[in-house]
Design a protein around this motif. Structure first.
Motif, PDB file in Angstrom:
ATOM      1  N   PRO A 205       0.798  -1.235   0.000  1.00 49.73           N
ATOM      2  CA  PRO A 205       0.000   0.000   0.000  1.00 49.73           C
ATOM      3  C   PRO A 205       0.825   1.275   0.000  1.00 49.73           C
ATOM      4  CG  PRO A 205      -0.088  -1.087   2.148  1.00 49.73           C
ATOM      5  CD  PRO A 205       0.561  -2.049   1.212  1.00 49.73           C
ATOM      6  N   GLY A 206       2.084   1.213   0.431  1.00 53.95           N
ATOM      7  CA  GLY A 206       2.921   2.413   0.448  1.00 53.95           C
ATOM      8  C   GLY A 206       3.766   2.590  -0.796  1.00 53.95           C
ATOM      9  N   LEU A 207       3.547   1.757  -1.823  1.00 52.78           N
ATOM     10  CA  LEU A 207       4.400   1.792  -3.006  1.00 52.78           C
ATOM     11  C   LEU A 207       4.045   2.945  -3.930  1.00 52.78           C
ATOM     12  CD1 LEU A 207       6.559   0.442  -4.810  1.00 52.78           C
ATOM     13  CD2 LEU A 207       4.703  -0.905  -5.840  1.00 52.78           C
ATOM     14  N   ARG A 208       5.085   3.625  -4.436  1.00 58.30           N
ATOM     15  CA  ARG A 208       4.961   4.608  -5.490  1.00 58.30           C
ATOM     16  C   ARG A 208       5.933   4.202  -6.603  1.00 58.30           C
ATOM     17  NH1 ARG A 208       1.632   5.262  -2.204  1.00 58.30           N
ATOM     18  NH2 ARG A 208       1.064   7.159  -1.073  1.00 58.30           N
ATOM     19  N   VAL A 209       5.488   4.281  -7.862  1.00 60.57           N
ATOM     20  CA  VAL A 209       6.325   3.885  -8.995  1.00 60.57           C
ATOM     21  C   VAL A 209       6.553   5.095  -9.884  1.00 60.57           C
ATOM     22  CG1 VAL A 209       6.522   2.403 -11.031  1.00 60.57           C
ATOM     23  CG2 VAL A 209       5.505   1.500  -8.922  1.00 60.57           C
ATOM     24  N   LEU A 210       7.817   5.351 -10.199  1.00 58.05           N
ATOM     25  CA  LEU A 210       8.206   6.475 -11.037  1.00 58.05           C
ATOM     26  C   LEU A 210       9.006   5.927 -12.217  1.00 58.05           C
ATOM     27  CD1 LEU A 210       8.275   9.521 -11.449  1.00 58.05           C
ATOM     28  CD2 LEU A 210      10.205   9.656  -9.871  1.00 58.05           C
ATOM     29  N   ILE A 211       8.538   6.210 -13.430  1.00 58.09           N
ATOM     30  CA  ILE A 211       9.118   5.652 -14.652  1.00 58.09           C
ATOM     31  C   ILE A 211       9.696   6.776 -15.495  1.00 58.09           C
ATOM     32  CG2 ILE A 211       8.594   4.369 -16.778  1.00 58.09           C
ATOM     33  CD1 ILE A 211       6.244   3.087 -15.261  1.00 58.09           C
ATOM     34  N   THR A 212      10.844   6.529 -16.125  1.00 54.98           N
ATOM     35  CA  THR A 212      11.332   7.431 -17.163  1.00 54.98           C
ATOM     36  C   THR A 212      11.288   6.698 -18.493  1.00 54.98           C
ATOM     37  OG1 THR A 212      13.681   6.822 -17.037  1.00 54.98           O
ATOM     38  CG2 THR A 212      12.892   8.501 -15.491  1.00 54.98           C
ATOM     39  N   ALA A 213      10.890   7.399 -19.542  1.00 54.29           N
ATOM     40  CA  ALA A 213      10.752   6.763 -20.851  1.00 54.29           C
ATOM     41  C   ALA A 213      10.768   7.815 -21.945  1.00 54.29           C
ATOM     42  CB  ALA A 213       9.452   5.965 -20.922  1.00 54.29           C
ATOM     43  N   ARG A 214      11.331   7.454 -23.089  1.00 52.83           N
ATOM     44  CA  ARG A 214      11.224   8.325 -24.251  1.00 52.83           C
ATOM     45  C   ARG A 214       9.828   8.229 -24.855  1.00 52.83           C
ATOM     46  NH1 ARG A 214      17.016   8.137 -27.480  1.00 52.83           N
ATOM     47  NH2 ARG A 214      18.350   8.422 -25.646  1.00 52.83           N
ATOM     48  N   VAL A 215       9.240   7.045 -24.772  1.00 56.80           N
ATOM     49  CA  VAL A 215       7.867   6.833 -25.235  1.00 56.80           C
ATOM     50  C   VAL A 215       7.069   6.303 -24.057  1.00 56.80           C
ATOM     51  CG1 VAL A 215       6.374   5.662 -26.891  1.00 56.80           C
ATOM     52  CG2 VAL A 215       8.700   6.293 -27.548  1.00 56.80           C
ATOM     53  N   ALA A 216       6.061   7.033 -23.625  1.00 55.05           N
ATOM     54  CA  ALA A 216       5.286   6.637 -22.459  1.00 55.05           C
ATOM     55  C   ALA A 216       4.339   5.491 -22.818  1.00 55.05           C
ATOM     56  CB  ALA A 216       4.491   7.819 -21.919  1.00 55.05           C
ATOM     57  N   GLN A 217       4.352   4.449 -21.991  1.00 54.67           N
ATOM     58  CA  GLN A 217       3.432   3.333 -22.168  1.00 54.67           C
ATOM     59  C   GLN A 217       2.109   3.639 -21.468  1.00 54.67           C
ATOM     60  OE1 GLN A 217       5.056  -0.369 -20.809  1.00 54.67           O
ATOM     61  NE2 GLN A 217       3.100  -1.442 -20.793  1.00 54.67           N
ATOM     62  N   PRO A 218       0.979   3.490 -22.161  1.00 53.26           N
ATOM     63  CA  PRO A 218      -0.305   3.726 -21.486  1.00 53.26           C
ATOM     64  C   PRO A 218      -0.498   2.703 -20.359  1.00 53.26           C
ATOM     65  CG  PRO A 218      -0.568   3.642 -23.883  1.00 53.26           C
ATOM     66  CD  PRO A 218       0.803   3.134 -23.580  1.00 53.26           C
ATOM     67  N   LEU A 219      -0.590   3.178 -19.128  1.00 53.60           N
ATOM     68  CA  LEU A 219      -0.731   2.301 -17.966  1.00 53.60           C
ATOM     69  C   LEU A 219      -1.980   2.699 -17.190  1.00 53.60           C
ATOM     70  CD1 LEU A 219       2.987   2.349 -16.776  1.00 53.60           C
ATOM     71  CD2 LEU A 219       1.822   0.470 -17.942  1.00 53.60           C
ATOM     72  N   PRO A 220      -2.810   1.726 -16.829  1.00 53.08           N
ATOM     73  CA  PRO A 220      -4.038   2.045 -16.089  1.00 53.08           C
ATOM     74  C   PRO A 220      -3.732   2.789 -14.792  1.00 53.08           C
ATOM     75  CG  PRO A 220      -4.049  -0.241 -16.849  1.00 53.08           C
ATOM     76  CD  PRO A 220      -2.672   0.286 -17.103  1.00 53.08           C
ATOM     77  N   GLY A 221      -4.412   3.914 -14.597  1.00 54.06           N
ATOM     78  CA  GLY A 221      -4.220   4.685 -13.379  1.00 54.06           C
ATOM     79  C   GLY A 221      -2.959   5.511 -13.350  1.00 54.06           C
ATOM     80  N   GLY A 222      -2.171   5.481 -14.433  1.00 56.53           N
ATOM     81  CA  GLY A 222      -0.916   6.214 -14.446  1.00 56.53           C
ATOM     82  C   GLY A 222      -1.064   7.624 -14.985  1.00 56.53           C
ATOM     83  N   GLN A 223      -0.108   8.462 -14.652  1.00 58.09           N
ATOM     84  CA  GLN A 223      -0.073   9.839 -15.119  1.00 58.09           C
ATOM     85  C   GLN A 223       1.221  10.060 -15.879  1.00 58.09           C
ATOM     86  OE1 GLN A 223      -0.266  12.791 -12.030  1.00 58.09           O
ATOM     87  NE2 GLN A 223      -0.263  14.519 -13.444  1.00 58.09           N
TER      88      GLN A 223
END
Length: 418
Positions: A205-223
């Protein structure tokens, strides 16, 4: 009264479990039967040999003990505290160490840190061109959370090892647990295992995920946050070294120049050349780092001349500072990913001087508004256009480097090299 005192003095989950069981008059065997657990499991928990009860086990025990309301909440909280107390006492693993101070991204770092740690955003992707500074920004965010009380940081360089295959899911979830944790997937692109993320979010429940990408992958609930290049100075500042030195791109370029040429000062006669370098390179941090690597043998005015002749063929210096980013290859790859309709719109916009609005783009393209605005959104996410300050709404401009690349023979060469 004795029962209340006993409950208050129960400092561990095992002790609290024993007190609760005895209060309702159950033996270990009867409680085990009601909870569909083994009597050995009950005995091990009460004795402290099992120090990290699973959430499902705690739920079964609470049901068997018929705990409700605040009694159930305290029971479950005691189990969570026990798990946290038994976490390894070592300091959380530090993220990679950045090579230098972050320059020009202080506001972005603050906003992104607050989004994760204060506002509770669980999945954020920072997208943009290669060399725009995605990893450096995320390194700063990871550093801040690593230093925050109670936070842990796990950093995965997806260019070296796939994020999905790093650890078995159960091991990764167990390692994260319930503590606040930032999981960074640097350079993940479109290779994110959505099933793994779903499981980790459910179990941690305390997890946060931060991604770097040249092309953003559509992810449910992601910004998705498009990272623009650093602000560049307008020509009106060319002869004002003090004001010029406050602009983000100039600040970064000067920081590189002063490392390579200690004592370097932005004198009035060199200020226009420094400003021109930042504009020609669109404030791209990787490109500014590369060009600064040549400052030991070329003056700012000589560098301007080299960039004017051909900014895409300025190779990294043979030795010394910087030179990691190939801005031409990054732009070529971004152009190559566009659809024909997006490419056509970009070329039309690149041929239009100055900045423009979404409505201008619709009129210029001749396409349905929704289709055209969706294309503008994709161009922004890819880093080929950038927003510009405006009083009358949102306006954009095509990167200067992109203008030079569109409609030239250099494009095919760079796209193939990428």
């Amino acid at each position: 009264m004795h029962g209340v005192t006993s409950l208050q003095s129960a400092t561990g989950f095992g002790e609290l479990l024993r007190v609760r069981r005895e209060r309702v008059g159950l033996t270990q065997q009867v409680l085990a039967d009601h909870a569909t657990l083994s009597v050995r499991a009950i005995r091990d928990m009460e004795s402290g040999r099992v120090q990290r009860p699973r959430q499902e086990t705690v739920r079964l025990l609470a049901d068997a003990l018929r705990l409700e309301g605040h009694h159930r909440s305290r029971f479950e909280a005691a189990a969570r505290r026990q798990a946290l107390l038994e976490e390894p006492r070592d300091e959380p693993t530090a993220p990679p160490v950045a090579r230098g101070a972050i320059v020009g991204r202080e506001l972005e770092a603050e906003v992104l840190t607050d989004a994760l740690a204060v506002h509770g955003d669980r999945l954020v992707t920072v997208a943009g061109l290669g060399g725009v500074g995605k990893t450096r920004l995320v390194l700063e965010v990871a550093r801040r959370l690593h230093l925050a009380p109670g936070w842990s940081v796990r950093w995965i360089d997806c260019g070296r090892q796939p994020a999905a295959g790093l650890e078995r899911r159960a091991d990764l979830a167990r390692a994260i647990g319930e503590r606040p944790t930032l999981l960074v997937l640097d350079g993940a692109g479109t290779g994110v295992d959505t099933a793994l993320l779903d499981e980790l979010f459910h179990r941690c429940p305390g997890l946060r995920v931060l991604i770097t990408a040249r092309v953003a992958q559509p992810l449910p609930g992601g910004q998705v946050i498009p990272l623009a290049p650093l602000p560049t100075p307008g020509p009106e500042l060319d002869h004002d070294p003090v004001a010029l030195a406050e602009v983000g791109a100039v600040r970064l370029l000067l920081s590189h120049l002063r490392r390579l040429r200690p004592g370097f000062r932005l004198e009035p006669e060199e200020a226009p050349a420094v400003a021109s370098i930042c504009r020609q390179l669109d404030g791209l941090p990787g490109a500014l780092e590369l060009v600064a690597g040549w400052s030991t043998v070329l003056s700012p005015r000589q560098l301007v001349a080299r960039l004017t002749d051909g900014p895409f063929h300025l190779a990294p210096p043979p030795a010394g500072f910087g030179g990691r980013a190939d801005v031409g290859a990054a732009l070529g790859a971004a152009l190559d990913r566009l659809t024909p309709a997006q490419r056509d719109l970009l070329e039309r916009l690149a041929a239009t001087p100055g900045d423009w609005s979404g409505e201008d783009a619709v009129e210029l393209s001749g396409r349905p508004p929704q289709e055209c605005l969706a294309a503008v959104h994709e161009l922004l996410a890819s880093g080929l256009i950038r927003g510009v300050p405006a009083r009358d709404g949102v306006r954009f401009t095509v990167l200067n480097l992109c203008r030079r690349l569109c409609g030239t023979g250099v494009y095919a060469e760079l796209a193939a090299a990428s």
